[in-house]
Design an enzyme around this catalytic site. Structure first.
Site, PDB file in Angstrom:
ATOM      1  N   SER A  89      43.715  16.642  44.775  1.00 37.15           N
ATOM      2  CA  SER A  89      42.902  16.549  43.568  1.00 37.15           C
ATOM      3  C   SER A  89      41.467  16.978  43.827  1.00 37.15           C
ATOM      4  O   SER A  89      40.887  16.676  44.871  1.00 37.15           O
ATOM      5  CB  SER A  89      42.913  15.108  43.066  1.00 37.15           C
ATOM      6  OG  SER A  89      42.015  14.936  41.998  1.00 37.15           O
ATOM      7  N   ASN A 144      30.728  17.001  49.334  1.00 38.23           N
ATOM      8  CA  ASN A 144      30.626  17.129  47.884  1.00 38.23           C
ATOM      9  C   ASN A 144      30.287  15.786  47.260  1.00 38.23           C
ATOM     10  O   ASN A 144      30.672  14.729  47.751  1.00 38.23           O
ATOM     11  CB  ASN A 144      31.918  17.699  47.288  1.00 38.23           C
ATOM     12  CG  ASN A 144      32.880  16.629  46.819  1.00 38.23           C
ATOM     13  OD1 ASN A 144      32.767  16.128  45.698  1.00 38.23           O
ATOM     14  ND2 ASN A 144      33.825  16.257  47.677  1.00 38.23           N
ATOM     15  N   VAL A 167      30.470  15.751  43.548  1.00 36.20           N
ATOM     16  CA  VAL A 167      30.675  16.253  42.195  1.00 36.20           C
ATOM     17  C   VAL A 167      30.620  15.110  41.180  1.00 36.20           C
ATOM     18  O   VAL A 167      30.069  15.253  40.081  1.00 36.20           O
ATOM     19  CB  VAL A 167      32.003  17.024  42.099  1.00 36.20           C
ATOM     20  CG1 VAL A 167      32.317  17.378  40.642  1.00 36.20           C
ATOM     21  CG2 VAL A 167      31.942  18.290  42.954  1.00 36.20           C
ATOM     22  N   GLY A 168      31.202  13.968  41.528  1.00 34.09           N
ATOM     23  CA  GLY A 168      31.102  12.809  40.644  1.00 34.09           C
ATOM     24  C   GLY A 168      32.128  12.765  39.538  1.00 34.09           C
ATOM     25  O   GLY A 168      31.854  12.251  38.440  1.00 34.09           O
ATOM     26  N   CYS A 185      36.538   4.758  43.773  1.00 34.61           N
ATOM     27  CA  CYS A 185      35.516   4.685  42.731  1.00 34.61           C
ATOM     28  C   CYS A 185      34.740   3.373  42.822  1.00 34.61           C
ATOM     29  O   CYS A 185      35.281   2.355  43.238  1.00 34.61           O
ATOM     30  CB  CYS A 185      36.156   4.790  41.358  1.00 34.61           C
ATOM     31  SG  CYS A 185      37.056   6.316  41.098  1.00 34.61           S
ATOM     32  N   ASN A 207      41.172  10.045  51.672  1.00 40.02           N
ATOM     33  CA  ASN A 207      40.135  10.583  50.816  1.00 40.02           C
ATOM     34  C   ASN A 207      38.975  11.001  51.722  1.00 40.02           C
ATOM     35  O   ASN A 207      39.040  10.848  52.943  1.00 40.02           O
ATOM     36  CB  ASN A 207      39.703   9.536  49.790  1.00 40.02           C
ATOM     37  CG  ASN A 207      39.161  10.140  48.508  1.00 40.02           C
ATOM     38  OD1 ASN A 207      38.605  11.234  48.526  1.00 40.02           O
ATOM     39  ND2 ASN A 207      39.300   9.432  47.401  1.00 40.02           N
ATOM     40  N   GLY A 233      37.631  18.857  55.025  1.00 39.78           N
ATOM     41  CA  GLY A 233      37.783  20.046  55.845  1.00 39.78           C
ATOM     42  C   GLY A 233      38.268  19.728  57.248  1.00 39.78           C
ATOM     43  O   GLY A 233      38.533  18.571  57.592  1.00 39.78           O
ATOM     44  N   GLY A 293      41.861  18.049  55.993  1.00 40.59           N
ATOM     45  CA  GLY A 293      41.618  19.155  56.919  1.00 40.59           C
ATOM     46  C   GLY A 293      42.801  20.045  57.206  1.00 40.59           C
ATOM     47  O   GLY A 293      42.793  20.787  58.191  1.00 40.59           O
ATOM     48  N   GLY A 309      43.674  20.634  50.512  1.00 39.09           N
ATOM     49  CA  GLY A 309      42.472  20.525  49.702  1.00 39.09           C
ATOM     50  C   GLY A 309      41.459  21.619  49.940  1.00 39.09           C
ATOM     51  O   GLY A 309      41.525  22.698  49.332  1.00 39.09           O
TER      52      GLY A 309
END
Length: 301
Positions: free
Chosen positions: A21, A69, A71-72, A130, A192, A217, A244, A265
């Site tokens: 995701s 990242n 991004v939120g 979250c 995650n 990564g 990764g 990802g």
């Protein structure tokens, strides 16, 4: 051709390769590069009950062997997904999965219930990294009770395959996996992103607008493989491994560590065809080593 079909709860995947995701859009963005029907499944970007604008820019930064990242969870909300995106992805011959996020157990459950009504979406993946707005902003996924509270609420509202995505930013990830299993999770996915930071020494500030972000990564792969190995031995439900994975050899490491399936990802940003290359690479490795069924290597280490 080796047998690649695997099961995640009641979910049957034609092969163990999924997308992570937040790295694959809604899937349709990659349709010009690969045949989406070849994938075991694809997990769409994080979806929340209400639209979210995400964080201010800059919100991505390259690092050595990875990226950060923040991004939120920018998205247009569950209603938009149901009305505008679902019709575009519902007829693919694969498993579209929706990543669900929220700010309270009730919020998660309401979003999950909306997705439950979509017949062609056979599973959701809960992002429990979250912040819990009722508990001072601490992520749900960093405590057993916080993680369990979300899964408990969603399990009452959601009838299909429930995957819970675990945060690595914890002391004992196996304990949290066991907690969500006890509340009815059908599978767990991990890891995650790891929390990280990068500083621009000329500007003397963080390279990200909110200071810190999630590291993904190749840099995180050894941590991810270790955590998958731990969790696979602590729970009886299937484990989906990610973190990764850049090629078939990386994916096979996760399978041998105990993952039933894997997610790709960050590699999608580098090569939009990497998923099908990994599927072919797993099959080639199995054939080369005389392995007829991918299950023969799952958890072999």
């Amino acid at each position: 051709m080796a047998h690649l079909q695997v099961n995640i709860g009641n979910l049957s995947l034609k092969n163990p390769v999924l997308t992570a995701s937040g790295t694959f859009g809604y899937g349709i963005e990659f349709a010009d590069f690969i045949d989406l029907n070849r994938l075991g499944g694809f997990i769409v970007k994080g979806t929340t009950l209400q639209p979210r604008e995400g964080n201010d820019y800059p919100r991505m930064a390259e690092t050595a062997q990875g990226m950060l990242n923040c991004v939120g969870l920018q998205n247009k909300g569950a209603a938009y997904f149901c009305e505008h995106i679902y019709p575009l992805i519902k007829d693919y011959d694969t498993c579209p999965i929706v990543n669900v996020s929220g700010h309270s157990p009730e919020d998660y459950a309401a979003c999950a219930a909306m997705i439950d009504a979509l017949p062609a979406i056979p599973a959701i993946e809960l992002n429990i990294s979250c912040p819990n707005v009722k508990d001072g902003g601490m992520a749900f996924g960093v405590t057993c009770e916080g993680a369990a509270s979300v899964v408990r609420a969603v399990r009452k509202a959601y009838s299909k395959t429930l995957i819970v995505k675990l945060s690595p930013n914890v002391t004992d990830i196996a304990a949290i996996a066991s907690a969500v299993e006890a509340e009815g999770a059908d599978a767990v996915s991990l890891i995650n992103t790891l929390m990280g930071m990068s500083i621009d020494i000329e500007r003397r500030c963080s390279r990200l607008s909110i200071g810190t972000g999630g590291l993904s990564g190749p840099a995180v792969k050894p941590v991810a493989v270790r955590m998958v190995h731990q969790v696979a031995r602590a729970v009886r439900i299937p484990v989906i491994g990610l973190g990764g994975i850049m090629n078939a050899a990386d994916a096979i490491e996760f399978l041998m560590a105990g993952a039933t399936a894997i997610e790709i990802g960050t590699a999608n940003f580098i090569d939009p065809t990497v998923t099908v290359k990994v599927i072919d690479g797993i099959n080639e490795w199995l054939d080369r080593h005389g392995v007829a069924d991918v299950h023969d290597i799952i958890g072999c280490v």
